[in-house]
Design a protein around this motif. Structure first.
Motif, mmCIF file in Angstrom:
data_model
loop_
_atom_site.group_PDB
_atom_site.id
_atom_site.type_symbol
_atom_site.label_atom_id
_atom_site.label_comp_id
_atom_site.label_asym_id
_atom_site.label_seq_id
_atom_site.Cartn_x
_atom_site.Cartn_y
_atom_site.Cartn_z
ATOM 1 N N GLN A 1 0.862 -1.183 0.000
ATOM 2 C CA GLN A 1 0.000 0.000 0.000
ATOM 3 C C GLN A 1 0.904 1.241 0.000
ATOM 4 O OE1 GLN A 1 -2.712 -0.788 3.430
ATOM 5 N NE2 GLN A 1 -4.283 -0.790 1.819
ATOM 6 N N THR B 1 3.317 -0.440 -5.952
ATOM 7 C CA THR B 1 2.384 0.115 -4.967
ATOM 8 C C THR B 1 0.965 -0.024 -5.491
ATOM 9 O OG1 THR B 1 4.073 1.765 -4.541
ATOM 10 C CG2 THR B 1 1.903 2.204 -3.628
ATOM 11 N N TRP C 1 -2.633 1.144 -5.370
ATOM 12 C CA TRP C 1 -3.766 1.995 -4.996
ATOM 13 C C TRP C 1 -4.556 2.346 -6.255
ATOM 14 C CZ3 TRP C 1 -2.700 7.509 -2.684
ATOM 15 C CH2 TRP C 1 -1.531 8.035 -3.160
ATOM 16 N N SER D 1 -1.834 3.168 -9.113
ATOM 17 C CA SER D 1 -0.817 2.172 -8.743
ATOM 18 C C SER D 1 0.464 2.393 -9.537
ATOM 19 C CB SER D 1 -1.321 0.759 -9.060
ATOM 20 O OG SER D 1 -2.450 0.465 -8.276
ATOM 21 N N ASP E 1 -1.806 -2.924 -9.787
ATOM 22 C CA ASP E 1 -3.263 -3.164 -9.780
ATOM 23 C C ASP E 1 -3.644 -4.339 -10.694
ATOM 24 O OD1 ASP E 1 -2.399 -1.419 -11.775
ATOM 25 O OD2 ASP E 1 -4.399 -0.576 -12.069
ATOM 26 N N SER F 1 -6.240 5.459 0.486
ATOM 27 C CA SER F 1 -5.527 4.303 -0.085
ATOM 28 C C SER F 1 -6.413 3.545 -1.077
ATOM 29 C CB SER F 1 -4.999 3.374 1.009
ATOM 30 O OG SER F 1 -6.048 2.761 1.716
ATOM 31 N N THR F 2 -7.742 3.718 -0.981
ATOM 32 C CA THR F 2 -8.616 3.053 -1.950
ATOM 33 C C THR F 2 -9.056 4.020 -3.058
ATOM 34 O OG1 THR F 2 -10.657 3.603 -0.804
ATOM 35 C CG2 THR F 2 -9.590 1.527 -0.168
ATOM 36 N N TRP G 1 -6.346 10.802 -8.791
ATOM 37 C CA TRP G 1 -6.712 10.483 -7.398
ATOM 38 C C TRP G 1 -7.642 11.569 -6.852
ATOM 39 C CZ3 TRP G 1 -5.485 13.274 -2.930
ATOM 40 C CH2 TRP G 1 -5.573 12.604 -1.711
#
Ligand code: DPX
Ligand code: MG
Length: 568
Positions: A248, A265, A267, A271, A276, A296-297, A550
């Motif tokens: 994460q 990573t 997310w 990602s 992902d 984080s989601t 994001w």
């Protein structure tokens, strides 16, 4: 010991316990409610007092020290100090760090005499601070009489160490110097609670069974892994399984990035290294110390849609089973011995693995950009670096970097307090003076805690601060724009030199071009007598595409309309 005072006091008791649990520096701001206590702590030969500019910074410096040392202490005065220090204490709670917040308190006679005291709300009920502290610590105590100090101090410190959360200890001003017994064996405070043997055995056997029925397991590492002290055991499990391991964002660096099973990573849409693709392909996700929050989601768009197996600091839960009192390190080690090797997800990931990114090198005279700053930071990272990344686009810039073996990465993603990185990196560097600490921080964040650079000057800490000046709160612009996202510009390089006064050795440098940043970074590396701040000016609209993506999803999550009875 000859240096020990003849009369042993409550303050000495606390000092001795702190030294016994490995504290070597205590972060303080003085005030008349804690002065005698500070004298007692100062007198302990193993403790070094570190003064801070204010209590917010003091608590954040202790938060950073706990990241490096495993535990920390912050000592403040009543209310005016403690209530500011609650912010760093909240961070320690959210980030799972045993920070011991110690506050001086009113003379024990004042409440019963209905006295009104300075620094208080102006009535004679002095319990409010303790009541507030209970909400943001795992254990909050106020010492009512010297006789109770050993029991209450031990209880609070033990709770903090065992639960990896902050605790609160209030010591009235007239008790710090009161006579007290000497501490008993420290193991009574520090001895860990072992796993329940039967629960541990059952958890490992059932987990191995569960995984035997799956074809495509992936391990997802979360930030609580390091707090549980289980990094080595995770590596054993990963190698015993042979499967893909994603982290994460807040756990970056907790699994070695140079390891062949590291897949980036995870997310959701932001990602790195296509993590992902493989996480979404998995049919079993072993979540180790994970935190799934709205960040984080990616605004709840990246919640894995398969049942999760969650290994937490002290329990294990997965579909159809729950085991309490199972320590993470022991569970990972036990499962490593029981599990069957299955590298399907690694074989698949090797077909999906993106080619190494081609990074464009700017010409020396080119105006500085975010990408060029990041490229140059990548170039200075070594096994001895610790990189602090502040809330803002610095998160995304830092997460995109590759950590060489041994390099450390610090981020405060659960609490997300802008300004954290300045005092926290200072606290961290007090414990690790020989590591090279590098901070990536935005202009808005820097303005919150800038004073603490003056402690880096005072204690001659050679931290390198890359201040990314994009003239405002860019991350907020991407979530929701308005005139409130603009801030007053400062001459940051000059400000840092003002902290020098007549005896300091901070360097303040300005980089407008790629070439100027190369020169500034070289100067920073050679400068050992204090911090170097490099103001990196970039265009206001120059931000990472990950931040924009994001930000859009987080904004939609924030904007969900209320669900009332009539909408059901
Ligand atoms: C706020 C944030 O300049 O970074 O890269 O320009 O975004 P970027 P800056 O440091 O600005 C930070 C700013 C205002 N968050 O964009 S992330 C809200 C906030 C917070 N913490 C506290 N107050 C407000 N996260 C203490
Ligand atoms: Mg900014």
């Amino acid at each position: 010991m000859s240096s020990q005072p003849k009369k042993f006091t409550v303050g000495d008791y606390l000092a001795e316990r702190l030294a016994q649990i490995g504290i070597r520096h205590h972060f303080v701001v003085p005030g008349d409610y804690n002065l005698i206590l500070l004298d007692k702590l100062q007198a302990h030969p193993q403790l070094t007092e570190i003064g801070c500019a204010n209590e917010l910074n003091c608590s954040m410096a202790a938060e950073g020290y706990a990241r490096a040392n495993g535990a920390s202490v912050c000592v403040v005065t009543f209310s005016v100090g403690a209530i500011s220090a609650f912010n760093g204490t909240g961070s320690a709670y959210a980030e799972n760090l045993p920070l011991i917040l110690v506050s001086g308190g009113p003379n024990t006679n004042d409440a019963s005499q209905f006295h009104i005291l300075h620094h208080t709300l102006g009535n004679s009920d002095y319990t409010y601070q303790l009541e507030m502290a209970k909400k943001i610590t795992c254990c909050a105590v106020a010492i009512p009489r010297a006789e109770e100090a050993p029991r209450l101090i031990d209880r609070a410190i033990r709770a903090a160490i065992l639960s990896r959360k902050p605790c609160y200890i209030e010591i009235p001003t007239n008790l710090a110097g009161a006579t007290c017994v000497r501490p008993g064996p420290i193991s009574a405070v520090t001895e860990p609670i072992a796993s329940d043997r039967d629960a541990l055995k059952a958890a490992c056997a059932a987990a191995a069974d569960y995984l035997d029925g799956k074809l495509k397991p992936v391990i997802l590492v979360g930030p609580k892994l390091r707090r549980a002290g289980a990094e080595k055991e995770l590596l054993k499990l990963a190698e015993a399984m042979g499967c893909a391991v994603a982290v994460q964002p807040a756990a970056k660096g907790m699994f070695p990035e140079a390891h062949p099973q590291y897949v980036g990573t995870f997310w959701g849409q932001v990602s790195t290294d296509a993590a992902d693709s493989i996480v979404h392909w998995a049919d079993a996700l072993i979540c180790v110390g994970t935190i799934f929050n709205d960040y984080s989601t990616v605004g709840w768009t990246a919640v894995p849609d398969i049942p999760l197996m969650a290994a937490e600091i002290d329990h294990v839960t997965y579909p159809g089973a729950h085991f309490s009192r199972v320590r993470l390190s022991e569970f990972l080690e036990g499962l490593a011995a029981d599990v069957t090797y299955n590298n399907n997800t690694m074989l698949e990931y090797n077909r999906l693995r993106p080619d190494p990114r081609q990074v464009h090198t700017a010409a020396p005279e080119d105006a500085l950009t975010r990408k060029e700053v990041t490229r140059q930071v990548q170039g200075i990272l070594t096994s001895n670096s610790t990189l602090f990344v502040e809330t803002g686009d610095s998160w995304f810039n830092g997460i995109g970097l590759t950590l060489p073996a041994g390099a450390q990465f610090e981020i405060e993603m659960q609490w997300g307090h802008i300004g954290w990185s300045i005092p926290a990196s200072f606290g961290y560097a007090m414990h690790f003076p020989t590591r090279r600490t590098i901070v990536m921080v935005g202009d808005g964040s820097f303005q919150v805690t800038a004073q603490e650079v003056s402690q880096m000057v005072r204690y001659k800490v050679p931290i390198t601060i890359l201040l990314i000046n994009n003239r405002g709160y860019t991350i907020e612009v991407e979530i929701h724009d308005g005139s409130y996202n603009k801030i007053k510009n400062w001459d940051y390089a000059l400000l840092v030199q003002a902290f020098n006064s007549t005896d300091g050795h901070a360097k303040g440098l300005l980089a407008n071009t790629a070439g100027e940043l190369v020169t500034a970074l070289r100067e920073a590396e050679e400068h050992k007598g204090g911090p170097t701040l490099i103001e990196c000016t970039i265009d206001q609209d120059d931000c990472s595409k990950e931040l924009i993506t994001w930000g859009h999803f987080v904004a939609s999550a924030n904007a969900r309309p209320p669900k009332g009875r009539h909408d059901d």
